[in-house]
Design an enzyme around this catalytic site. Structure first.
Site, PDB file in Angstrom:
ATOM      1  N   GLY A  55     -29.510  16.156  -4.247  1.00 59.47           N
ATOM      2  CA  GLY A  55     -28.895  15.177  -5.123  1.00 59.47           C
ATOM      3  C   GLY A  55     -28.852  13.803  -4.474  1.00 59.47           C
ATOM      4  O   GLY A  55     -28.781  13.686  -3.250  1.00 59.47           O
ATOM      5  N   ILE A  59     -34.395  26.024  -9.233  1.00 62.20           N
ATOM      6  CA  ILE A  59     -33.262  26.860  -8.834  1.00 62.20           C
ATOM      7  C   ILE A  59     -32.901  27.829  -9.953  1.00 62.20           C
ATOM      8  O   ILE A  59     -32.675  29.018  -9.706  1.00 62.20           O
ATOM      9  CB  ILE A  59     -32.050  25.996  -8.430  1.00 62.20           C
ATOM     10  CG1 ILE A  59     -32.350  25.264  -7.113  1.00 62.20           C
ATOM     11  CG2 ILE A  59     -30.799  26.854  -8.279  1.00 62.20           C
ATOM     12  CD1 ILE A  59     -31.290  24.270  -6.686  1.00 62.20           C
ATOM     13  N   PRO A  70     -36.962  21.282 -23.760  1.00 69.66           N
ATOM     14  CA  PRO A  70     -37.506  22.592 -23.386  1.00 69.66           C
ATOM     15  C   PRO A  70     -38.409  22.496 -22.159  1.00 69.66           C
ATOM     16  O   PRO A  70     -39.172  21.541 -22.022  1.00 69.66           O
ATOM     17  CB  PRO A  70     -38.305  23.005 -24.629  1.00 69.66           C
ATOM     18  CG  PRO A  70     -37.656  22.269 -25.751  1.00 69.66           C
ATOM     19  CD  PRO A  70     -37.232  20.954 -25.177  1.00 69.66           C
ATOM     20  N   ARG A  90     -23.115  20.474  -9.263  1.00 64.66           N
ATOM     21  CA  ARG A  90     -22.245  19.388  -8.829  1.00 64.66           C
ATOM     22  C   ARG A  90     -20.893  19.554  -9.507  1.00 64.66           C
ATOM     23  O   ARG A  90     -20.821  19.915 -10.692  1.00 64.66           O
ATOM     24  CB  ARG A  90     -22.844  18.017  -9.184  1.00 64.66           C
ATOM     25  CG  ARG A  90     -24.006  17.597  -8.310  1.00 64.66           C
ATOM     26  CD  ARG A  90     -23.536  17.171  -6.925  1.00 64.66           C
ATOM     27  NE  ARG A  90     -24.654  16.749  -6.099  1.00 64.66           N
ATOM     28  CZ  ARG A  90     -25.360  17.562  -5.323  1.00 64.66           C
ATOM     29  NH1 ARG A  90     -25.070  18.854  -5.285  1.00 64.66           N
ATOM     30  NH2 ARG A  90     -26.327  17.096  -4.585  1.00 64.66           N
ATOM     31  N   ASP A 103     -18.842  26.714  -6.453  1.00 65.37           N
ATOM     32  CA  ASP A 103     -19.209  26.323  -5.088  1.00 65.37           C
ATOM     33  C   ASP A 103     -19.023  24.826  -4.904  1.00 65.37           C
ATOM     34  O   ASP A 103     -19.103  24.327  -3.792  1.00 65.37           O
ATOM     35  CB  ASP A 103     -20.666  26.704  -4.786  1.00 65.37           C
ATOM     36  CG  ASP A 103     -21.047  26.407  -3.349  1.00 65.37           C
ATOM     37  OD1 ASP A 103     -20.298  26.802  -2.430  1.00 65.37           O
ATOM     38  OD2 ASP A 103     -22.086  25.744  -3.123  1.00 65.37           O
ATOM     39  N   HIS A 119     -18.566  24.646  -0.945  1.00 71.30           N
ATOM     40  CA  HIS A 119     -19.889  24.014  -1.056  1.00 71.30           C
ATOM     41  C   HIS A 119     -20.847  24.517   0.039  1.00 71.30           C
ATOM     42  O   HIS A 119     -21.304  23.763   0.893  1.00 71.30           O
ATOM     43  CB  HIS A 119     -19.764  22.489  -0.984  1.00 71.30           C
ATOM     44  CG  HIS A 119     -20.953  21.775  -1.570  1.00 71.30           C
ATOM     45  ND1 HIS A 119     -20.906  20.495  -2.052  1.00 71.30           N
ATOM     46  CD2 HIS A 119     -22.254  22.177  -1.759  1.00 71.30           C
ATOM     47  CE1 HIS A 119     -22.096  20.124  -2.499  1.00 71.30           C
ATOM     48  NE2 HIS A 119     -22.929  21.142  -2.333  1.00 71.30           N
ATOM     49  N   ILE A 120     -21.178  25.809  -0.041  1.00 65.83           N
ATOM     50  CA  ILE A 120     -22.012  26.433   0.998  1.00 65.83           C
ATOM     51  C   ILE A 120     -23.332  26.974   0.448  1.00 65.83           C
ATOM     52  O   ILE A 120     -23.989  27.789   1.104  1.00 65.83           O
ATOM     53  CB  ILE A 120     -21.252  27.573   1.708  1.00 65.83           C
ATOM     54  CG1 ILE A 120     -20.801  28.650   0.701  1.00 65.83           C
ATOM     55  CG2 ILE A 120     -20.066  27.028   2.480  1.00 65.83           C
ATOM     56  CD1 ILE A 120     -20.310  29.930   1.337  1.00 65.83           C
TER      57      ILE A 120
END
Length: 357
Positions: free
Chosen positions: A112, A192, A215, A273, A297, A321-322
């Site tokens: 990010g 991801i 899409p 985020r 997370d 946040h791992i």
């Protein structure tokens, strides 16, 4: 045997350091000044090794696991040519003005880049490197782990076992939700999201659906995922996984309206985020059992204060946040950020550059 191998490592390190030192001294002796680079944190060793062995920059580093204080950062960036930063550093007009016209490259050790004021950076002709792709597998693994921990109530179960709550076997005690036959909804179908779906498919998932700004046929085809509206994503998902980037369009997109349309048995997972979620709305949805549970997370702020209402809920699992926290992934991120920085300083194409056109 150990001493021999240890000495070899020391000798190799000494030779590398000597080479770097000699290269630096040779450049200085010839009247050439090495470009100044500031590294805003203690980073994984692979990244520093690449910077040091390059012999082409004068490195100064905030040598701590904690973020550099803003006042210190503003002093240290003056006159630098390259900045190696993390998500914790806000690279805005104030900082760019402090750095001055010498700054040519900003390389962030993150996927990010919402901490970077891209409009201000673009105005100054500064190039930006980032670290996508290398953390895809780690984030996908963690997302699945968080989903299972939340849906099967693992944190609650551990607490019960430790506190003496584990008594006689009961048919409905600590029952959670299984993946077999479920519908998985993915908000943000990128690499991801695809990697998560590949990992979940063997659990016997019945259907994958997704929503994005448009899409994503090529990616979706790999996992047989169906594009649906955000409303249908909320209505149909047994597990709703948030994998989207933080943009003005996605800021607060997971709000009261979305939660009110989800199933009461649904599980909400966010590893993207924190700001894509309205946390007050999420708290109300969880506290009123409008949805079954959530696994996070990422939060706003980070770290989340220990007295935050979300921590009072048994049906909310919060991690610090791992998602990318494997040794291999963090070293790969550090190395990519270093290579981006060096390429930018040399005026060469970066391995991964943020397009600013």
């Amino acid at each position: 045997m150990w001493i021999s191998s240890h000495l070899k490592v020391l000798l190799r390190t000494s030779v590398v350091d000597l080479h770097t030192c000699c290269s630096s001294q040779a450049m200085k002796a010839s009247g050439k000044h090495l470009p100044k680079v500031y590294v805003t944190r203690r980073i994984p060793p692979d990244g520093m090794k690449i910077l040091r062995q390059s012999g082409c920059c004068d490195i100064e580093q905030w040598d701590s696991d904690d973020p550099v204080p803003r006042s210190e950062l503003l002093k240290k960036v003056v006159g630098i040519q390259g900045l190696y930063c993390l998500l914790t550093e806000k690279i805005d007009k104030e900082l760019l003005d402090a750095a001055g016209p010498s700054l040519k490259v900003v390389s962030t050790m993150s996927v990010g880049y919402d901490h970077l004021s891209l409009d201000e950076i673009k105005k100054r002709g500064i190039r930006v490197g980032f670290t996508p792709d290398v953390l895809t597998e780690a984030v996908a693994e963690l997302t699945v782990a968080l989903l299972l921990a939340t849906s099967r109530r693992l944190i609650e179960a551990v607490d019960e076992a430790r506190s003496g709550g584990w008594g006689t076997w009961k048919p409905l005690w600590m029952c959670g939700s299984g993946l077999s036959g479920s519908t998985i909804g993915i908000l943000g179908m990128g690499r991801i999201g695809e990697a998560i779906a590949h990992r979940l498919k063997p659990f016997g998932v019945s259907k994958f659906i997704y929503n994005d700004i448009a899409p994503r046929h090529e990616l979706a085809q790999k996992i047989s995922a169906e594009y649906v509206s955000l409303l249908e994503l909320a209505k149909q998902s047994d597990f709703l996984l948030v994998c989207c980037a933080l943009t003005p369009e996605t800021h607060g997109i997971c709000n009261k309206q979305l939660f009110s349309n989800m199933k009461s048995s649904a599980i909400f997972i966010n590893t993207s985020r924190g700001a894509v979620v309205n946390q007050e709305d999420l708290y109300q949805a969880l506290a009123s059992n409008q949805i079954a549970a959530a696994g996070l997370d990422v939060t706003v702020p980070e770290p989340l204060p220990t007295d935050h209402p979300l921590f009072t809920l048994k049906n909310c699992v919060i991690l610090p946040h791992i998602a990318s926290a494997t040794v291999e992934t963090r070293n790969a991120m550090a190395a990519l950020a270093a290579n981006n920085l060096l390429a930018g300083l040399k005026g060469e194409p970066m391995p991964k550059e943020v397009p600013l056109n």
